[in-house]
Design an enzyme around this catalytic site. Sequence first.
Site, PDB file in Angstrom:
ATOM      1  N   VAL A  46       0.873  -1.181   0.000  1.00  0.00           N
ATOM      2  CA  VAL A  46       0.000   0.000   0.000  1.00  0.00           C
ATOM      3  C   VAL A  46       0.909   1.230   0.000  1.00  0.00           C
ATOM      4  CG1 VAL A  46      -1.813   1.258   1.225  1.00  0.00           C
ATOM      5  CG2 VAL A  46      -1.769  -1.255   1.308  1.00  0.00           C
ATOM      6  N   GLU A  58       4.715  -7.409   3.041  1.00  0.00           N
ATOM      7  CA  GLU A  58       5.084  -8.139   4.249  1.00  0.00           C
ATOM      8  C   GLU A  58       4.628  -7.409   5.505  1.00  0.00           C
ATOM      9  OE1 GLU A  58       8.389  -8.781   1.134  1.00  0.00           O
ATOM     10  OE2 GLU A  58       7.022  -7.182   1.740  1.00  0.00           O
TER      11      GLU A  58
END
Length: 135
Positions: A46, A58
Amino acid sequence: MSDINWDLLWSEARNMLQFSYCPYSNFPVGAAAVTTDGKLVKGCNVENASYGLGLCAECSLVSDLASKGGGKLAALVVVASDGKPVAPCGRCRQLLWEHGGKTMQIMSSEGPIQFATLLPDAFGPEDLLTRTVHD
């Protein structure tokens, strides 16, 4: 957890690509992992206009792990838009070390490897306990 369903992790990581928000880099990343107690956790990258404050897939995955009650990551697949494995950046390697440790398996272009291969001699929580000087 010895029976890791790598096909499921591949599929879930690839599925997460559709949720990626990456208007600046145009580099979607999806991630999926399983914990030692069998929970499936997922994430996608994002981005935002300040670039450096974007979240890697992650990071999103570790947030999903926390929201599901935590646990220790056993196996992880991280993929780019071509569906092939992509290695975690340095920040994410440190973050994943905290939640998976050296025995976590990660899919590489050569197949599954122990996470310690990507982050040898890592600094982790045990260092804070054993290497701190106490009066």
